[in-house]
Design a protein around this motif. Structure first.
Motif, PDB file in Angstrom:
ATOM      1  N   GLY A   1       0.815  -1.211   0.000  1.00  0.00           N
ATOM      2  CA  GLY A   1       0.000   0.000   0.000  1.00  0.00           C
ATOM      3  C   GLY A   1       0.844   1.254   0.000  1.00  0.00           C
ATOM      4  N   THR A   2       1.926   1.220   0.770  1.00  0.00           N
ATOM      5  CA  THR A   2       2.823   2.372   0.816  1.00  0.00           C
ATOM      6  C   THR A   2       3.436   2.652  -0.551  1.00  0.00           C
ATOM      7  OG1 THR A   2       3.348   1.877   3.129  1.00  0.00           O
ATOM      8  CG2 THR A   2       4.848   3.356   1.975  1.00  0.00           C
ATOM      9  N   LEU A   3       3.592   1.594  -1.355  1.00  0.00           N
ATOM     10  CA  LEU A   3       4.127   1.770  -2.708  1.00  0.00           C
ATOM     11  C   LEU A   3       3.289   2.749  -3.525  1.00  0.00           C
ATOM     12  CD1 LEU A   3       6.160   0.687  -4.912  1.00  0.00           C
ATOM     13  CD2 LEU A   3       4.370  -0.951  -5.512  1.00  0.00           C
ATOM     14  N   GLN A   4       1.976   2.762  -3.283  1.00  0.00           N
ATOM     15  CA  GLN A   4       1.084   3.599  -4.072  1.00  0.00           C
ATOM     16  C   GLN A   4       1.295   5.094  -3.809  1.00  0.00           C
ATOM     17  OE1 GLN A   4      -0.273   1.437  -6.056  1.00  0.00           O
ATOM     18  NE2 GLN A   4       0.324  -0.235  -4.679  1.00  0.00           N
ATOM     19  N   ILE A   5       2.055   5.413  -2.774  1.00  0.00           N
ATOM     20  CA  ILE A   5       2.315   6.827  -2.479  1.00  0.00           C
ATOM     21  C   ILE A   5       3.142   7.468  -3.592  1.00  0.00           C
ATOM     22  CG2 ILE A   5       4.511   6.655  -1.239  1.00  0.00           C
ATOM     23  CD1 ILE A   5       3.391   8.546   0.849  1.00  0.00           C
ATOM     24  N   GLY A   6       3.752   6.628  -4.422  1.00  0.00           N
ATOM     25  CA  GLY A   6       4.508   7.161  -5.555  1.00  0.00           C
ATOM     26  C   GLY A   6       3.648   7.950  -6.520  1.00  0.00           C
ATOM     27  N   TYR A   7       2.355   7.654  -6.526  1.00  0.00           N
ATOM     28  CA  TYR A   7       1.447   8.358  -7.442  1.00  0.00           C
ATOM     29  C   TYR A   7       1.289   9.833  -7.059  1.00  0.00           C
ATOM     30  CZ  TYR A   7      -2.538   8.986 -10.559  1.00  0.00           C
ATOM     31  OH  TYR A   7      -3.380   9.428 -11.545  1.00  0.00           O
ATOM     32  N   PRO A   8       0.834  10.158  -5.821  1.00  0.00           N
ATOM     33  CA  PRO A   8       0.747  11.583  -5.473  1.00  0.00           C
ATOM     34  C   PRO A   8       2.115  12.254  -5.370  1.00  0.00           C
ATOM     35  CG  PRO A   8       0.275  10.242  -3.550  1.00  0.00           C
ATOM     36  CD  PRO A   8       0.323   9.309  -4.728  1.00  0.00           C
ATOM     37  N   LEU A   9       3.138  11.489  -4.969  1.00  0.00           N
ATOM     38  CA  LEU A   9       4.479  12.069  -4.914  1.00  0.00           C
ATOM     39  C   LEU A   9       4.930  12.493  -6.310  1.00  0.00           C
ATOM     40  CD1 LEU A   9       6.489   9.848  -2.382  1.00  0.00           C
ATOM     41  CD2 LEU A   9       5.764  12.227  -2.115  1.00  0.00           C
ATOM     42  N   GLY A  10       4.606  11.673  -7.301  1.00  0.00           N
ATOM     43  CA  GLY A  10       4.965  12.016  -8.680  1.00  0.00           C
ATOM     44  C   GLY A  10       4.310  13.304  -9.124  1.00  0.00           C
ATOM     45  N   PHE A  11       3.013  13.466  -8.803  1.00  0.00           N
ATOM     46  CA  PHE A  11       2.315  14.694  -9.154  1.00  0.00           C
ATOM     47  C   PHE A  11       2.877  15.885  -8.396  1.00  0.00           C
ATOM     48  CE2 PHE A  11      -0.850  12.322 -11.422  1.00  0.00           C
ATOM     49  CZ  PHE A  11      -1.452  13.252 -12.264  1.00  0.00           C
ATOM     50  N   ALA A  12       3.197  15.675  -7.113  1.00  0.00           N
ATOM     51  CA  ALA A  12       3.744  16.774  -6.308  1.00  0.00           C
ATOM     52  C   ALA A  12       5.106  17.209  -6.837  1.00  0.00           C
ATOM     53  CB  ALA A  12       3.843  16.340  -4.849  1.00  0.00           C
ATOM     54  N   ILE A  13       5.960  16.235  -7.177  1.00  0.00           N
ATOM     55  CA  ILE A  13       7.280  16.553  -7.727  1.00  0.00           C
ATOM     56  C   ILE A  13       7.134  17.268  -9.071  1.00  0.00           C
ATOM     57  CG2 ILE A  13       9.365  15.523  -8.722  1.00  0.00           C
ATOM     58  CD1 ILE A  13       9.168  13.380  -6.535  1.00  0.00           C
ATOM     59  N   ALA A  14       6.183  16.786  -9.880  1.00  0.00           N
ATOM     60  CA  ALA A  14       5.958  17.433 -11.180  1.00  0.00           C
ATOM     61  C   ALA A  14       5.558  18.888 -11.003  1.00  0.00           C
ATOM     62  CB  ALA A  14       4.887  16.674 -11.957  1.00  0.00           C
ATOM     63  N   SER A  15       4.733  19.173  -9.979  1.00  0.00           N
ATOM     64  CA  SER A  15       4.308  20.555  -9.763  1.00  0.00           C
ATOM     65  C   SER A  15       5.488  21.448  -9.399  1.00  0.00           C
ATOM     66  CB  SER A  15       3.237  20.616  -8.665  1.00  0.00           C
ATOM     67  OG  SER A  15       3.792  20.368  -7.387  1.00  0.00           O
ATOM     68  N   LEU A  16       6.469  20.889  -8.679  1.00  0.00           N
ATOM     69  CA  LEU A  16       7.671  21.655  -8.337  1.00  0.00           C
ATOM     70  C   LEU A  16       8.484  21.991  -9.583  1.00  0.00           C
ATOM     71  CD1 LEU A  16       8.858  19.733  -5.130  1.00  0.00           C
ATOM     72  CD2 LEU A  16       7.563  21.876  -5.264  1.00  0.00           C
ATOM     73  N   ILE A  17       8.423  21.098 -10.573  1.00  0.00           N
ATOM     74  CA  ILE A  17       9.110  21.342 -11.841  1.00  0.00           C
ATOM     75  C   ILE A  17       8.334  22.347 -12.685  1.00  0.00           C
ATOM     76  CG2 ILE A  17       9.840  20.270 -14.013  1.00  0.00           C
ATOM     77  CD1 ILE A  17      10.223  17.647 -12.422  1.00  0.00           C
ATOM     78  N   VAL A  18       7.008  22.182 -12.688  1.00  0.00           N
ATOM     79  CA  VAL A  18       6.158  22.975 -13.572  1.00  0.00           C
ATOM     80  C   VAL A  18       6.138  24.449 -13.188  1.00  0.00           C
ATOM     81  CG1 VAL A  18       3.758  23.398 -14.229  1.00  0.00           C
ATOM     82  CG2 VAL A  18       4.666  21.065 -14.252  1.00  0.00           C
ATOM     83  N   VAL A  19       5.920  24.725 -11.908  1.00  0.00           N
ATOM     84  CA  VAL A  19       5.707  26.111 -11.462  1.00  0.00           C
ATOM     85  C   VAL A  19       6.833  27.052 -11.886  1.00  0.00           C
ATOM     86  CG1 VAL A  19       5.425  27.602  -9.448  1.00  0.00           C
ATOM     87  CG2 VAL A  19       4.137  25.452  -9.596  1.00  0.00           C
ATOM     88  N   PRO A  20       8.109  26.716 -11.653  1.00  0.00           N
ATOM     89  CA  PRO A  20       9.162  27.664 -12.069  1.00  0.00           C
ATOM     90  C   PRO A  20       9.429  27.686 -13.578  1.00  0.00           C
ATOM     91  CG  PRO A  20      10.143  25.725 -11.070  1.00  0.00           C
ATOM     92  CD  PRO A  20       8.670  25.583 -10.884  1.00  0.00           C
TER      93      PRO A  20
ATOM     94  N   TYR B   1      -2.432   7.294   1.593  1.00  0.00           N
ATOM     95  CA  TYR B   1      -1.902   6.006   1.194  1.00  0.00           C
ATOM     96  C   TYR B   1      -1.368   5.245   2.404  1.00  0.00           C
ATOM     97  CZ  TYR B   1      -2.221   7.384  -3.710  1.00  0.00           C
ATOM     98  OH  TYR B   1      -2.684   7.758  -4.945  1.00  0.00           O
ATOM     99  N   ILE B   2      -0.641   5.953   3.259  1.00  0.00           N
ATOM    100  CA  ILE B   2      -0.106   5.325   4.466  1.00  0.00           C
ATOM    101  C   ILE B   2      -1.236   4.958   5.414  1.00  0.00           C
ATOM    102  CG2 ILE B   2       1.462   5.598   6.413  1.00  0.00           C
ATOM    103  CD1 ILE B   2       2.867   5.594   3.723  1.00  0.00           C
ATOM    104  N   LEU B   3      -2.165   5.881   5.589  1.00  0.00           N
ATOM    105  CA  LEU B   3      -3.271   5.663   6.523  1.00  0.00           C
ATOM    106  C   LEU B   3      -4.132   4.476   6.101  1.00  0.00           C
ATOM    107  CD1 LEU B   3      -4.679   6.714   9.063  1.00  0.00           C
ATOM    108  CD2 LEU B   3      -6.003   8.257   7.604  1.00  0.00           C
ATOM    109  N   SER B   4      -4.489   4.407   4.831  1.00  0.00           N
ATOM    110  CA  SER B   4      -5.315   3.286   4.370  1.00  0.00           C
ATOM    111  C   SER B   4      -4.559   1.964   4.466  1.00  0.00           C
ATOM    112  CB  SER B   4      -5.775   3.526   2.931  1.00  0.00           C
ATOM    113  OG  SER B   4      -4.681   3.580   2.035  1.00  0.00           O
ATOM    114  N   SER B   5      -3.249   1.987   4.242  1.00  0.00           N
ATOM    115  CA  SER B   5      -2.449   0.769   4.355  1.00  0.00           C
ATOM    116  C   SER B   5      -2.451   0.247   5.781  1.00  0.00           C
ATOM    117  CB  SER B   5      -1.006   1.048   3.912  1.00  0.00           C
ATOM    118  OG  SER B   5      -0.953   1.449   2.570  1.00  0.00           O
TER     119      SER B   5
END
Length: 415
Positions: free
Chosen positions: A144-163, A279-283
């Motif tokens: 279940g913790t593995l699935q945290i890669g999904y929101p982390l990917g979007f969050a990291i992408a936003s850090l790239i996109v904004v600047p 993701y962590i909480l549901s796991s």
């Protein structure tokens, strides 16, 4: 203390290395794929097209990916998880990076279809590897913790996109995908093959027993069709709801609230960062408190309620960000129990194929339809009603369908 000690011991093992590398691969691939959603408003302006054209592009991507994920599952059960995962990561990153140089809408569409079709299968292969290598008593928590890669990917992408997007335009945000391409050989070197898969292949004589690539699919349809159908239907409905938010949430914020691209990217990124906790909480809940099936249903229902509030009641500012964050916390966090639950229902020699058909194929099929219906709805009946009809209602249907799955204990031995 005993549980903590076991987790510390696990962190030094080969399965832990598989988990960490799989998490990295999912995070990087998701970040690559999510860049397209941030670039949609810029594409509309440069190519002078409307949102329906983007919907057709996305639907074409999901149509091709629907075939690709089944093939990836069968190939992974046939030649191994490791080689398939690394190949998907590298080649999908290459096609995403090339988005920056697309000189026509046709080229852009081809690149999107190719990159997404390859990247879609990575998720199921990584999940399969982790489910079958994690310790039995912590399988759900780790998978279940593995699935945290999904929101982390979007969050990291936003850090790239904004600047980048404000200063250099939408094309510039795709260039970091080439970094993922360069990392793929290192990941290939560090990632071991699933020991459970290797043992099953050794016991069956490898691929020398006369079985073909498609045999796993036929066996699955003959002997496990009930669970396969239920998992597919439930996954389809929840994925239909998620599909609309994943690709059109920034566009919804820009069109409905009049935000700039940077403002929308910032809010979406913050929402995904908040949602990562789900993701962590549901796991944890699915592993130690409730069964995974019941946790999945509860998470879907709460995600639907928060999404309903975000659509109709939330105002600009912190309330909107928090309500979207809570939506993602529950709705996207449900993936942390859905994918491990599906993996546990099927035997090892069919697991990747089953995950591809009942999980990933359901996702790509749903996401094929969502980009066609949501642009039409946003123009015809407005964004709030569109997201209600094509987001909230499918969530409640999904929770009903999953009730028909067996309510298995979370520490059941897989076979």
């Amino acid at each position: 203390m005993a549980n903590i000690k076991r987790l510390v011991e696990y962190s030094k093992t080969e399965p832990a290395r598989i988990f960490l590398i799989s998490l990295l691969a999912i995070t990087l691939s998701t970040a690559d794929q999510s860049l397209f959603s941030y670039a949609i408003p810029g594409m509309l302006e440069e190519f002078n097209i409307n949102l329906k054209i983007i919907g057709y592009m996305l639907s074409a991507s999901f149509f091709v990916a629907s075939f690709a994920v089944v093939l990836v599952g069968m190939l992974s059960d046939y030649i191994g998880r490791r080689r398939v995962l690394v190949s998907l990561l590298g080649f999908s990153a290459l096609f995403v990076g090339l988005h920056a140089f697309a000189d026509s809408l046709l080229v852009l569409t081809i690149l999107r279809i190719s990159g997404f079709a390859l990247g879609a299968g990575l998720y199921l292969v990584a999940s399969t590897m982790v489910v079958e290598t994690a310790p039995q008593q912590y399988r759900g928590l780790i998978a279940g913790t593995l699935q945290i890669g999904y929101p982390l990917g979007f969050a990291i992408a936003s850090l790239i996109v904004v600047p980048l997007i404000g200063s250099y335009g939408w094309r510039s945000i795709f260039l970091p995908a080439f970094v993922v391409l360069l990392l793929s050989p290192l990941i290939a070197y560090l990632l071991p093959e699933s020991s459970r898969f290797k043992n099953i292949k050794q016991q069956s004589g490898g691929n020398e027993n006369g079985k073909g690539l498609s045999d796993s699919l036929f066996e699955l349809l003959e002997e496990h069709k009930t669970n396969l159908f239920i998992c597919f239907a439930g996954s389809f409905f929840i994925s239909f709801a998620i599909g609309g938010t994943t690709y059109f949430l920034p566009t919804f914020l820009v069109s409905h609230y009049g935000m700039t691209l940077s403002q929308a990217g910032s809010i979406v990124g913050s929402s995904y960062a908040i949602g990562a906790v789900g993701y962590i909480l549901s796991s944890v809940v699915g592993e130690f408190v409730l069964t995974r099936r019941n946790t999945l249903i509860i998470w879907i229902l709460f995600g639907g309620l928060f999404f309903l509030y975000a659509i109709w009641e939330a105002q600009l500012g912190i309330i909107l960000t928090l309500s979207l964050g809570m939506t993602i916390l529950f709705l996207y966090g449900s993936e942390a129990v859905r994918m491990p639950m599906i993996g546990e229902l099927f035997p090892t020699h069919l697991r990747a194929t089953a995950t591809g058909v009942s999980g990933s194929l359901a996702v790509t099929t749903a996401w094929l339809l969502a980009p066609l219906l949501i642009p039409w709805g946003s123009e015809s009946i407005g964004w709030p009603l569109t997201l209600t009809y094509f987001g909230i209602i499918p969530l409640f249907l999904s929770s009903i369908v999953f009730l028909f799955l067996p309510n298995k204990y979370s520490n059941t031995q897989i076979y």
